[in-house]
Design an enzyme around this catalytic site. Structure first.
Site, mmCIF file in Angstrom:
data_model
loop_
_atom_site.group_PDB
_atom_site.id
_atom_site.type_symbol
_atom_site.label_atom_id
_atom_site.label_comp_id
_atom_site.label_asym_id
_atom_site.label_seq_id
_atom_site.Cartn_x
_atom_site.Cartn_y
_atom_site.Cartn_z
ATOM 1 C CG ASN A 183 -28.028 31.461 -1.132
ATOM 2 O OD1 ASN A 183 -28.575 32.428 -1.420
ATOM 3 N ND2 ASN A 183 -26.928 31.174 -0.241
ATOM 4 N N GLY A 184 -28.554 32.474 -4.469
ATOM 5 C CA GLY A 184 -27.400 32.885 -5.281
ATOM 6 C C GLY A 184 -28.146 33.698 -6.316
ATOM 7 C CB CYS A 225 -32.494 31.642 -1.652
ATOM 8 S SG CYS A 225 -33.364 32.390 -2.768
ATOM 9 N N GLY A 227 -34.698 34.915 3.812
ATOM 10 C CA GLY A 227 -35.733 35.047 2.843
ATOM 11 C C GLY A 227 -37.212 34.936 3.367
ATOM 12 C CE1 TYR A 243 -29.161 44.638 6.882
ATOM 13 C CE2 TYR A 243 -29.610 43.046 5.193
ATOM 14 C CZ TYR A 243 -30.196 43.848 5.957
ATOM 15 O OH TYR A 243 -31.498 44.145 6.162
#
Length: 460
Positions: free
Chosen positions: A105-106, A5, A31, A246
Site C-alpha cells: 500500500n502506497g 490500496c 480500493g 478523507y
C-alpha cells in the site's frame, strides 16, 4: 480523490482465507479496482485475484481452495502503476531460494529510477507495479539471508509504503520510515492479523495490539514467535493528513486517534476559524459527516441531511450531452427540497480537488430553492500534487493550485468559501507533525518525477 490500496495479513489462524475475506471487505473503501489473496499451508502457496470488488471475486466455493492458516490480501486502486489484472496484488513469486507472496500500500517515488537500474542489471518485469520492483531488489541480494536482503532493499526505496511479504513459514510486516501509511497489528484466536486500518479488526473479532512503528520490520513465524527489527537509522512521524481527513473509515484509529473524533474536532475548529450566518448545515455524504457534526455543534445551527447519496450507483458513463451529464450527477446525489428550499445553506465538505463536483452540488441546491450557499471545507486548499499513492499527481488537476480562494468561490458559484488552516488540521489530530505536503508543498522525501536523473550506466 482515491487512495491507492489496503493490505491485510493473517498468520496462525484457522481458515485464514475466510478471515481474509472479511478483512478485505472492511478495507474495500481503500480500493475497488481489484483484489487478491495468497495463502500457504506451509507446503504450497495458493492464489486467487481478479478485477472488481471483494464480494464479486470471492465466494464460499473458491475461498475453500485457498488452503492454510496464513495469508496476505490486497484491495487496489491504481495510480502510478496503472490498472489491469497484471497489477492486481498480492503477487506470488517463484524462486529457487524460496517462493513468496508480496503486497503493498502506497507509492515508491523513485520507482522509475529503480526499475531502470534493475532492467540494466537484467531484470524482466511482468507488471508496472512498484511492488514488483521491491521483489527484484530482494532477490538481487544473494549474499545475505532474507531478512538482511529485505532491509537492504527497503533502504533503497523512497516514498510511502506498507509491505506484507509471505514465505512458507513467516509473515514479514514492513512500514516506511516516514510512517506515511497506517499499519496495525492485532491478535486473533492465538494467531495474529495485520491491517491498513483498525476497523478491520472489529469486523474479524481481533484485538488491537499496537501500530507498526516507522521503519520497522516485524517478523512472525508459524510457531508464533514475533521478532522486531528496524531498517532505518532515522524515522519520522509523517502520517498522511488525508488519512484522517478523507481516506480512512471513521471507526478506525490511526496512531491512537479515532478518525471520527479528529474529523468532528476539525469541524469545530473550522467553525471557530470561519463562522457563517446560515439556517441549516448540510454535509456532502459520507466523509464530511463527522466534520459537519462538529461544525453544527460549535455554531449551534441545525444539521440536516440535505443531500441523499444513492449507494447503488456505480460509475456513470460519459454522457453525450450536458443535460444527460446533469442527470448523472443527480443519480449519485439528490438534494432534499423541503430541507433547503428558502434556506441559507452552509455546505460542509472534506476537500476540494478539481472543483467540478462542488459546483454541481451547489447548483443542485440552488435549483431546489436554497437562497444562499456558503461552503466550508474541513481541510486546507490542496495546492500541490501527492506523490505517495493518491491520484492527484499533477498541478493541472488541482483547482486551488491555479486559482485564489476568491476565484474558486466564483467558479463553484458559492456565496462564501473558507478552508481549515494547516494548523487546524494538526490540532484536530492532536499532533505536532504530519505530512501536509498537498497543502504546503513541503514533501517529507525527495521527489523523483522522471527518468532524466537516472544514471544511464546502471550505477544507482
Amino acid at each position: 480523490m482515491n487512495e491507492e490500496c489496503g493490505v491485510f495479513g493473517v498468520i496462525n489462524v484457522k481458515n485464514a482465507s475466510e478471515v481474509m475475506y472479511y478483512g478485505l471487505h472492511a478495507l474495500q473503501h481503500r480500493g475497488q479496482e481489484g483484489c487478491g489473496i495468497v495463502t500457504t499451508d506451509h507446503k504450497e502457496f495458493y492464489s486467487l485475484k481478479g478485477e472488481g470488488l471483494v464480494s464479486d471475486i470471492f465466494n464460499e466455493s473458491n475461498l475453500s481452495t485457498l488452503q492454510g492458516d496464513t495469508a496476505i490480501g490486497h484491495v487496489r486502486y491504481s495510480t502510478s502503476g496503472g490498472g489491469g489484472i497484471e497489477n492486481v496484488q498480492p503477487f506470488l513469486f517463484r524462486h529457487h531460494t524460496g517462493d513468496f507472496g508480496l503486497c503493498h500500500n502506497g507509492n515508491v517515488v523513485n520507482s522509475k529510477e529503480l526499475r531502470r537500474f534493475l532492467e540494466i542489471q537484467g531484470s524482466i518485469f511482468q507488471s508496472t507495479s512498484d511492488t514488483e520492483i521491491f521483489a527484484h531488489l530482494i532477490k538481487k541480494d544473494t549474499q545475505t539471508n532474507r531478512r538482511e536482503a529485505i532491509k537492504s532493499a527497503l533502504n533503497r526505496l523512497e516514498g510511502a509504503f506498507a509491505f506484507l511479504a509471505l514465505s512458507r513459514d513467516k509473515l514479514y510486516i514492513m512500514r516506511d520510515k516516514n510512517s506515511l501509511r497506517p499499519l496495525s497489528l492485532g491478535r486473533l484466536n492465538g494467531g495474529y492479523v495485520v491491517s491498513s486500518e483498525t476497523c478491520a479488526f472489529e469486523i474479524v473479532g481481533a484485538e488491537f495490539i499496537r501500530d507498526i512503528n516507522p521503519g520497522e520490520i516485524l517478523i512472525i513465524n508459524i510457531n508464533g514467535e514475533v521478532t522486531s527489527d528496524s531498517y532505518a537509522k532515522k524515522t519520522y512521524p509523517n502520517m498522511c493528513a488525508m488519512e484522517y481527513i478523507y481516506f480512512s473509515r471513521p471507526d478506525s484509529d490511526i496512531e491512537g486517534i479515532n478518525v471520527h473524533t479528529s474529523r468532528k474536532e476539525a469541524g469545530r475548529i473550522l467553525a471557530r476559524q470561519s463562522p457563517v450566518d446560515a439556517d441549516v448545515i448540510v454535509f456532502v455524504p459520507d466523509s464530511s459527516t463527522s466534520a459537519a457534526l462538529g461544525f453544527s455543534e460549535e455554531m449551534n445551527i441545525p444539521l440536516e441531511m440535505g443531500l441523499v447519496k444513492n449507494k447503488y450507483v456505480g460509475r456513470t458513463f460519459i454522457q453525450p450531452s450536458q443535460a444527460m451529464r446533469e442527470k448523472g450527477v443527480k443519480m449519485k446525489l439528490s438534494p432534499v427540497r423541503s430541507i433547503v428550499e428558502g434556506k441559507r445553506v452552509c455546505l460542509i465538505d472534506d476537500s476540494i480537488v478539481r472543483g467540478t463536483t462542488s459546483k454541481r452540488i451547489i447548483d443542485l441546491l440552488r435549483d431546489c430553492g436554497a437562497t444562499e450557499v456558503h461552503m466550508r471545507i474541513a481541510s486546507p486548499p490542496i495546492t500541490n500534487p501527492c506523490f505517495y499513492g493518491v491520484d492527484t499527481s499533477t498541478y493541472e488537476e488541482l483547482i486551488c493550485a491555479r486559482h485564489t480562494v476568491e476565484e474558486v468561490r466564483e467558479m463553484i458559484n458559492a456565496d462564501t468559501l473558507s478552508f481549515l488552516s494547516p494548523e487546524g488540521v494538526l490540532k484536530s489530530c492532536n499532533r505536532t507533525k504530519m505530512c501536509l505536503s498537498c497543502f504546503t508543498g513541503k514533501y517529507p522525501t525527495y521527489i523523483y518525477q522522471d527518468l532524466k536523473d537516472a544514471n544511464k550506466d546502471g550505477k544507482f
